[in-house]
Design a protein around this motif. Structure first.
Motif, PDB file in Angstrom:
ATOM      1  N   PHE A 143      -7.191 -20.436  -4.922  1.00 59.10           N
ATOM      2  CA  PHE A 143      -6.735 -21.822  -4.763  1.00 59.10           C
ATOM      3  C   PHE A 143      -5.241 -21.895  -4.463  1.00 59.10           C
ATOM      4  CE2 PHE A 143     -10.525 -23.023  -7.475  1.00 59.10           C
ATOM      5  CZ  PHE A 143     -11.246 -23.522  -6.410  1.00 59.10           C
ATOM      6  N   LYS A 144      -4.459 -20.998  -5.007  1.00 63.07           N
ATOM      7  CA  LYS A 144      -3.017 -21.010  -4.774  1.00 63.07           C
ATOM      8  C   LYS A 144      -2.618 -20.363  -3.455  1.00 63.07           C
ATOM      9  CE  LYS A 144      -1.472 -21.139  -9.547  1.00 63.07           C
ATOM     10  NZ  LYS A 144      -0.682 -20.480 -10.590  1.00 63.07           N
ATOM     11  N   PHE A 145      -3.329 -19.323  -3.043  1.00 60.67           N
ATOM     12  CA  PHE A 145      -2.889 -18.545  -1.884  1.00 60.67           C
ATOM     13  C   PHE A 145      -3.936 -18.429  -0.777  1.00 60.67           C
ATOM     14  CE2 PHE A 145      -0.729 -16.909  -5.666  1.00 60.67           C
ATOM     15  CZ  PHE A 145       0.587 -17.148  -5.315  1.00 60.67           C
ATOM     16  N   GLY A 146      -5.161 -18.159  -1.143  1.00 59.25           N
ATOM     17  CA  GLY A 146      -6.197 -17.888  -0.148  1.00 59.25           C
ATOM     18  C   GLY A 146      -6.523 -19.056   0.740  1.00 59.25           C
ATOM     19  N   VAL A 147      -6.528 -20.245   0.168  1.00 57.02           N
ATOM     20  CA  VAL A 147      -6.842 -21.442   0.949  1.00 57.02           C
ATOM     21  C   VAL A 147      -5.885 -21.566   2.131  1.00 57.02           C
ATOM     22  CG1 VAL A 147      -6.882 -23.965   0.855  1.00 57.02           C
ATOM     23  CG2 VAL A 147      -7.898 -22.653  -0.979  1.00 57.02           C
ATOM     24  N   ASN A 148      -4.635 -21.192   1.916  1.00 59.02           N
ATOM     25  CA  ASN A 148      -3.620 -21.257   2.969  1.00 59.02           C
ATOM     26  C   ASN A 148      -3.494 -19.940   3.735  1.00 59.02           C
ATOM     27  OD1 ASN A 148      -2.906 -23.922   2.255  1.00 59.02           O
ATOM     28  ND2 ASN A 148      -1.711 -23.108   0.554  1.00 59.02           N
ATOM     29  N   GLN A 149      -4.449 -19.046   3.506  1.00 56.49           N
ATOM     30  CA  GLN A 149      -4.490 -17.736   4.158  1.00 56.49           C
ATOM     31  C   GLN A 149      -3.205 -16.937   3.928  1.00 56.49           C
ATOM     32  OE1 GLN A 149      -5.643 -18.314   8.263  1.00 56.49           O
ATOM     33  NE2 GLN A 149      -7.672 -19.007   7.674  1.00 56.49           N
ATOM     34  N   CYS A 150      -2.733 -16.992   2.679  1.00 54.56           N
ATOM     35  CA  CYS A 150      -1.559 -16.218   2.271  1.00 54.56           C
ATOM     36  C   CYS A 150      -1.999 -15.130   1.300  1.00 54.56           C
ATOM     37  CB  CYS A 150      -0.542 -17.110   1.555  1.00 54.56           C
ATOM     38  SG  CYS A 150       0.160 -18.372   2.596  1.00 54.56           S
ATOM     39  N   GLY A 151      -1.343 -14.008   1.363  1.00 57.46           N
ATOM     40  CA  GLY A 151      -1.599 -12.959   0.386  1.00 57.46           C
ATOM     41  C   GLY A 151      -0.829 -13.255  -0.892  1.00 57.46           C
ATOM     42  N   TYR A 152      -1.006 -12.411  -1.870  1.00 60.93           N
ATOM     43  CA  TYR A 152      -0.264 -12.568  -3.119  1.00 60.93           C
ATOM     44  C   TYR A 152       0.191 -11.206  -3.607  1.00 60.93           C
ATOM     45  CZ  TYR A 152      -5.158 -11.974  -4.553  1.00 60.93           C
ATOM     46  OH  TYR A 152      -6.456 -11.544  -4.670  1.00 60.93           O
ATOM     47  N   THR A 153       1.199 -11.228  -4.444  1.00 61.88           N
ATOM     48  CA  THR A 153       1.830 -10.002  -4.918  1.00 61.88           C
ATOM     49  C   THR A 153       1.319  -9.633  -6.306  1.00 61.88           C
ATOM     50  OG1 THR A 153       3.643 -11.138  -6.027  1.00 61.88           O
ATOM     51  CG2 THR A 153       3.939 -10.630  -3.673  1.00 61.88           C
ATOM     52  N   ARG A 154       1.684  -8.458  -6.723  1.00 60.27           N
ATOM     53  CA  ARG A 154       1.363  -8.004  -8.082  1.00 60.27           C
ATOM     54  C   ARG A 154       1.939  -8.974  -9.108  1.00 60.27           C
ATOM     55  NH1 ARG A 154       2.519  -1.880 -10.257  1.00 60.27           N
ATOM     56  NH2 ARG A 154       2.213  -2.244 -12.464  1.00 60.27           N
ATOM     57  N   ASN A 155       3.157  -9.442  -8.892  1.00 59.05           N
ATOM     58  CA  ASN A 155       3.775 -10.376  -9.838  1.00 59.05           C
ATOM     59  C   ASN A 155       3.020 -11.692  -9.924  1.00 59.05           C
ATOM     60  OD1 ASN A 155       5.798  -8.636 -10.667  1.00 59.05           O
ATOM     61  ND2 ASN A 155       7.233  -9.339  -9.107  1.00 59.05           N
ATOM     62  N   GLU A 156       2.431 -12.117  -8.828  1.00 64.65           N
ATOM     63  CA  GLU A 156       1.646 -13.360  -8.850  1.00 64.65           C
ATOM     64  C   GLU A 156       0.321 -13.156  -9.579  1.00 64.65           C
ATOM     65  OE1 GLU A 156       3.677 -15.233  -4.871  1.00 64.65           O
ATOM     66  OE2 GLU A 156       2.082 -13.746  -4.668  1.00 64.65           O
ATOM     67  N   ILE A 157      -0.260 -11.970  -9.462  1.00 62.20           N
ATOM     68  CA  ILE A 157      -1.455 -11.646 -10.252  1.00 62.20           C
ATOM     69  C   ILE A 157      -1.094 -11.642 -11.730  1.00 62.20           C
ATOM     70  CG2 ILE A 157      -3.180  -9.879 -10.769  1.00 62.20           C
ATOM     71  CD1 ILE A 157      -2.834  -8.919  -7.829  1.00 62.20           C
ATOM     72  N   ILE A 158       0.024 -11.021 -12.045  1.00 58.68           N
ATOM     73  CA  ILE A 158       0.486 -10.933 -13.433  1.00 58.68           C
ATOM     74  C   ILE A 158       0.734 -12.322 -14.015  1.00 58.68           C
ATOM     75  CG2 ILE A 158       2.482 -10.224 -14.837  1.00 58.68           C
ATOM     76  CD1 ILE A 158       2.473  -7.632 -13.069  1.00 58.68           C
ATOM     77  N   ALA A 159       1.291 -13.207 -13.220  1.00 59.30           N
ATOM     78  CA  ALA A 159       1.532 -14.574 -13.699  1.00 59.30           C
ATOM     79  C   ALA A 159       0.229 -15.254 -14.097  1.00 59.30           C
ATOM     80  CB  ALA A 159       2.262 -15.387 -12.627  1.00 59.30           C
ATOM     81  N   GLU A 160      -0.823 -15.037 -13.319  1.00 54.32           N
ATOM     82  CA  GLU A 160      -2.132 -15.627 -13.655  1.00 54.32           C
ATOM     83  C   GLU A 160      -2.707 -15.010 -14.926  1.00 54.32           C
ATOM     84  OE1 GLU A 160      -3.721 -18.303 -12.474  1.00 54.32           O
ATOM     85  OE2 GLU A 160      -1.962 -18.564 -11.190  1.00 54.32           O
TER      86      GLU A 160
END
Length: 110
Positions: free
Chosen positions: A35-52
């Protein structure tokens, strides 16, 4: 040599078990990332995974980082025991690595 697919599978399993113990799951984390990144076809970083993951429990993040940074030290037997499974190491073929699940006496049809 790191086997990334194997490591990813093991880390994912361990992460899912730890998250489920806290009332969440890896599916929930991935859904939030979508919902935060994929919908806009953006990847995400390790830090963004960690935040979740931190939204669930910061202690899980500590383990997650250790699993990724020190894959040889993953205590998979301990994590599996949390869900009632016992890991039995057996070397059938040193070139292969896998997990076999054997169910004994699950259904007694005699």
């Amino acid at each position: 040599q790191v086997r990334y697919y194997l490591l990813g599978t093991i880390v994912s399993l361990c992460l899912d078990i730890q998250l489920r113990k806290k009332g969440s799951s890896l599916s929930n984390i991935l859904r939030q990332l979508w919902f935060k990144f994929g919908v806009n076809q953006c990847g995400y970083t390790r830090n963004e995974i960690i935040a979740e993951i931190n939204n669930v429990d910061e202690n899980i993040t500590v383990e997650f980082n250790r699993w990724l940074d020190e894959p040889d030290r993953i205590q998979i037997a301990s994590v599996l025991s949390d869900v009632g499974l016992c890991l039995k190491e057996e070397c059938i073929n040193p070139k292969l690595f896998g997990i076999n699940v054997i169910l004994k006496n699950l259904y007694n049809h005699n």
